[in-house]
Write an enzyme that holds these catalytic residues in place. Structure first.
Site, short mmCIF file in Angstrom:
data_model
loop_
_atom_site.label_atom_id
_atom_site.label_comp_id
_atom_site.label_asym_id
_atom_site.label_seq_id
_atom_site.Cartn_x
_atom_site.Cartn_y
_atom_site.Cartn_z
N ASP A 186 0.86 -1.19 0.00
CA ASP A 186 0.00 0.00 0.00
C ASP A 186 0.90 1.24 0.00
O ASP A 186 1.90 1.30 0.73
CB ASP A 186 -0.89 -0.02 1.26
CG ASP A 186 -1.89 1.11 1.29
OD1 ASP A 186 -3.10 0.84 1.14
OD2 ASP A 186 -1.47 2.27 1.47
N ILE A 187 0.55 2.19 -0.84
CA ILE A 187 1.35 3.43 -0.91
C ILE A 187 1.12 4.24 0.37
O ILE A 187 -0.01 4.36 0.85
CB ILE A 187 0.97 4.25 -2.15
CG1 ILE A 187 1.09 3.38 -3.41
CG2 ILE A 187 1.86 5.49 -2.26
CD1 ILE A 187 0.68 4.06 -4.69
N GLU A 229 -4.93 2.09 -4.09
CA GLU A 229 -3.47 2.23 -4.10
C GLU A 229 -2.84 1.03 -3.38
O GLU A 229 -1.85 1.16 -2.69
CB GLU A 229 -3.03 3.56 -3.45
CG GLU A 229 -4.01 4.14 -2.44
CD GLU A 229 -3.78 3.65 -1.03
OE1 GLU A 229 -4.59 2.80 -0.59
OE2 GLU A 229 -2.84 4.11 -0.35
P1 GH3 Z 1 -1.66 5.32 4.45
O1 GH3 Z 1 -0.19 5.54 4.53
O2 GH3 Z 1 -2.25 5.05 5.78
O3 GH3 Z 1 -2.00 4.26 3.47
O4 GH3 Z 1 -2.30 6.68 3.94
P2 GH3 Z 1 -3.01 6.97 2.58
O5 GH3 Z 1 -3.23 8.42 2.44
O6 GH3 Z 1 -2.26 6.32 1.48
O7 GH3 Z 1 -4.34 6.15 2.76
P3 GH3 Z 1 -5.84 6.51 2.58
O8 GH3 Z 1 -6.54 5.18 2.56
O9 GH3 Z 1 -6.29 7.52 3.58
O10 GH3 Z 1 -5.94 7.18 1.18
C1 GH3 Z 1 -5.79 6.48 0.00
C2 GH3 Z 1 -5.83 7.49 -1.11
O11 GH3 Z 1 -5.62 6.83 -2.36
C3 GH3 Z 1 -7.15 8.19 -1.20
C4 GH3 Z 1 -7.58 7.99 -2.62
O12 GH3 Z 1 -8.08 9.18 -3.19
C5 GH3 Z 1 -6.32 7.59 -3.31
N1 GH3 Z 1 -6.60 6.80 -4.48
C6 GH3 Z 1 -7.20 5.58 -4.55
N2 GH3 Z 1 -7.32 5.18 -5.83
C7 GH3 Z 1 -6.76 6.16 -6.61
C8 GH3 Z 1 -6.58 6.33 -8.00
O13 GH3 Z 1 -6.95 5.50 -8.81
N3 GH3 Z 1 -5.95 7.46 -8.42
C9 GH3 Z 1 -5.51 8.39 -7.55
N4 GH3 Z 1 -4.89 9.47 -8.03
N5 GH3 Z 1 -5.70 8.26 -6.22
C10 GH3 Z 1 -6.31 7.18 -5.76
MG MG Z 2 -5.15 1.96 1.06
MG MG Z 3 -2.07 4.19 1.44
#
Ligand code: GH3
Ligand code: MG
Ligand code: MG
Length: 304
Positions: A186-187, A229
């Site tokens: 996970d990013i 992500e």
């Molecule tokens: P953590 O280190 O705890 O994983 O923090 P985080 O911010 O990575 O985790 P969180 O689950 O709060 O947020 C995930 C983010 O990933 C929010 C969402 O908008 C973004 N995201 C998910 N899918 C996509 C996508 O396809 N494209 C983009 N640009 N962002 C995405």
């Molecule tokens: Mg996540």
């Molecule tokens: Mg994340």
């Protein structure tokens, strides 16, 4: 869709007859149309040419020294490479029993000797067109199958496919007593990447990280986009220590990546566990729990 495979060459017709005069007549008739022609004067040669040049259609004489037309047809139909090439029998016999035997051997049609050029051309054209539409349909189906299992943004496998694969691969690992490891990545703080640089740049990061994963794992490993992500990787025939080493390489490559944005460093966290006969969904849960441990322990790390 890309039709170029069908357009760049005129159809190739293989004519097979032991009588040189017949080959010459057939060649003359077919050359009125825009066909490429290959010729063979016996069944063995016909099989070799069919195998190497994969003609779009075969006009096949029945009475020949060596293996006759029926046998040639039967052999061509047994070989997966040549099985789908339509075969039209050329027959001096027009006894019903002979014609039926030709169809039973796998022919699609027959033309009686002496050739009527109009009839020969019409039948040839019809079966070439049918062959082209079958080929086109096959390519379209393959494209659809690929689309159905791919995540369109990253080009990795999609959620459903990676889960289905894990179910299959764990069953195989059990059956063949091979090791298998699963990682969930996970990013870190990805929301901030989106917030600071925009969603479009966020997508770019997802694509680039997918490429780094693909470039680092083996051909036999399977990487999929599990969620927004999140990535799931199946390491076949690999224990968790070796999977961990690969994941560390992925983690470091991502950490070192230059994103062209001043001071931006993107990192990932991950959890990796090894299959020990448990249900495959349990395996995903364990990898996920380890991922959360990596988050708790400060991120930019892989827990094992
Ligand atoms: P953590 O280190 O705890 O994983 O923090 P985080 O911010 O990575 O985790 P969180 O689950 O709060 O947020 C995930 C983010 O990933 C929010 C969402 O908008 C973004 N995201 C998910 N899918 C996509 C996508 O396809 N494209 C983009 N640009 N962002 C995405
Ligand atoms: Mg996540
Ligand atoms: Mg994340």
């Amino acid at each position: 869709m890309d039709n170029s495979v069908f357009e760049d060459k005129s159809p190739l017709v293989l004519i097979v007859d032991d009588v040189a005069k017949n080959l010459q007549i057939l060649g003359t008739i077919l050359s009125k149309k825009n066909y490429r022609i290959a010729a063979a004067n016996n069944g063995e040669k016909a099989i070799i040419i069919a195998n190497s040049s994969l003609p779009d259609l075969i006009l096949l004489d029945i009475m020949m020294p060596g293996i006759n037309g029926y046998e040639t047809c039967t052999r061509l139909k047994k070989n997966p490479r040549t099985r789908d090439i339509p075969i039209i029998f050329l027959t001096a016999k027009n006894e019903l029993a002979d014609i039926v035997r030709g169809f039973e051997a796998g022919a699609v049609d027959y033309v009686t000797k002496p050739f009527n050029s109009v009839e020969l051309l019409v039948r040839t054209k019809t079966h070439l067109e049918l062959k082209m539409s079958r080929d086109m349909l096959k390519i379209r189906n393959e494209q659809l199958e690929r689309l159905a299992i791919t995540d369109s943004m990253t080009g990795l496998y999609n959620h459903r496919y990676i889960i289905d694969s894990l179910s299959i691969r764990t069953a195989e690992a059990k059956r063949y007593k091979q090791s298998l490891s699963v990682a969930m990545l996970d990013i870190d703080y990805f929301k901030k990447v989106n917030d600071n640089f925009g969603h479009f740049f966020g997508d770019f990061v997802l694509v680039r990280i997918s490429a780094i994963i693909e470039d680092t794992i083996r051909k036999t490993d399977i990487a999929g986009r599990y969620g927004g992500e999140e990535y799931l990787i199946i390491f076949t025939n690999t224990d968790k220590k070796n999977a961990f080493n690969t994941l560390e390489r992925i983690r470091r490559s991502i950490e070192k990546e230059n994103w062209g944005k001043e001071s931006l460093i993107v990192t990932i966290s991950g959890g990796v566990c090894e299959f020990e006969g448990q249900d495959y969904l349990k395996l995903i849960m364990t990898a996920d729990e380890l991922l959360y441990k990596a988050k708790e322990n400060g991120r930019n790390r892989i827990e094992i």
